[in-house]
Write an enzyme that holds these catalytic residues in place. Sequence first.
Site, PDB file in Angstrom:
ATOM      1  N   PRO A 245       8.726   6.263  -7.574  1.00 11.47           N
ATOM      2  CA  PRO A 245       7.454   6.713  -6.786  1.00 11.47           C
ATOM      3  C   PRO A 245       6.638   5.742  -6.049  1.00 11.47           C
ATOM      4  CG  PRO A 245       6.753   6.498  -8.914  1.00 11.47           C
ATOM      5  CD  PRO A 245       8.427   6.079  -9.019  1.00 11.47           C
ATOM      6  N   CYS A 246       7.325   4.538  -5.846  1.00  7.36           N
ATOM      7  CA  CYS A 246       6.805   3.399  -5.107  1.00  7.36           C
ATOM      8  C   CYS A 246       6.382   3.645  -3.791  1.00  7.36           C
ATOM      9  CB  CYS A 246       7.749   2.190  -5.142  1.00  7.36           C
ATOM     10  SG  CYS A 246       8.952   2.171  -4.459  1.00  7.36           S
ATOM     11  N   LYS A 247       7.191   4.400  -2.900  1.00  6.43           N
ATOM     12  CA  LYS A 247       6.976   4.812  -1.780  1.00  6.43           C
ATOM     13  C   LYS A 247       6.227   6.151  -1.341  1.00  6.43           C
ATOM     14  CE  LYS A 247       9.282   0.956  -0.138  1.00  6.43           C
ATOM     15  NZ  LYS A 247       8.548   0.039   0.676  1.00  6.43           N
TER      16      LYS A 247
END
Length: 296
Positions: A245-247
């Site tokens: 989910p970092c982006k």
Amino acid sequence: KKTGTTLREHNMFEALSNIKNKGFEAYKSAAEGMIDVLKESKFLEEGVLTPEEFVLAGDLLVFKCQTWSWEKAADPSKVVDYLPVDKQFLITRKVPCKQRFHDETAKDGAMVEDDEWLAVDTADLADDQPLEDIPDINADKPDVDVGGDDDSIPDMDDFDEEDNLVEEDPAAAKNSILKTRTYDISITYDKYFQTPKVWLFGYSENQRPLTAQEIFMDISADHAKKTVTVDTHPGLGIPFAYVHPCKHAHVMKKFIERMIESGKTPRADQYLLLFLKFLGAVIPTIAYDNTFEVGL
């Protein structure tokens, strides 16, 4: 086809990526225990959600698309206190996936396209080891088949010939049924990134749990630089593949900005409806329902 040197370089790079991923996950897990839960809405400014907004967004998704449902954690000790006990995560089951996005490039563990790669973290899971079968929390709910079309209705004119009265062999009829891969797709709230986190669990045409490498065959190469990792699902306690989910917040922020520029301001409870629209680019052959109207 990869040369021996290229393959060794790829395997070394993948191993380093796995170590990096494991290190980050350990750091993230420790950090989540110390950081406060987001309480003030930053949806429009940063593309993130508070837990309360995540629940509202989940409620709207379940209302708009009833193939999705809220679930409790399988293990009561895994319940997070910033979400309602009966709304720990969202799930939609048995979503069809009729074709592979990758038939060949995934065989060695890499999604290769124009020299890009998809980091694969299988440190806790052998390549040929299937993921453990998912316990169906709603096992008492009957499956409803909404498939079929007008072509399946027999035409009475077809019964003019005497041979048409002969019953079809049940075994032959069973073999004619189209078999396809299916996926259970789950969405949890990621406290660290303050965004939804998407998890994938696949089944083969014969309902065998897919291995990690088989799942990677259904991931878009256009998102090769976005890591897909295998980890334990927080609500079900078994290994799932998940889209890192970092982006997510960055993509949602850009999406929100474009909508505002066009004169439409989205609400936080519409987050998952918008989110699932662009998620289709990551898993293009997994036919989950994203045909609903957002209603902006």
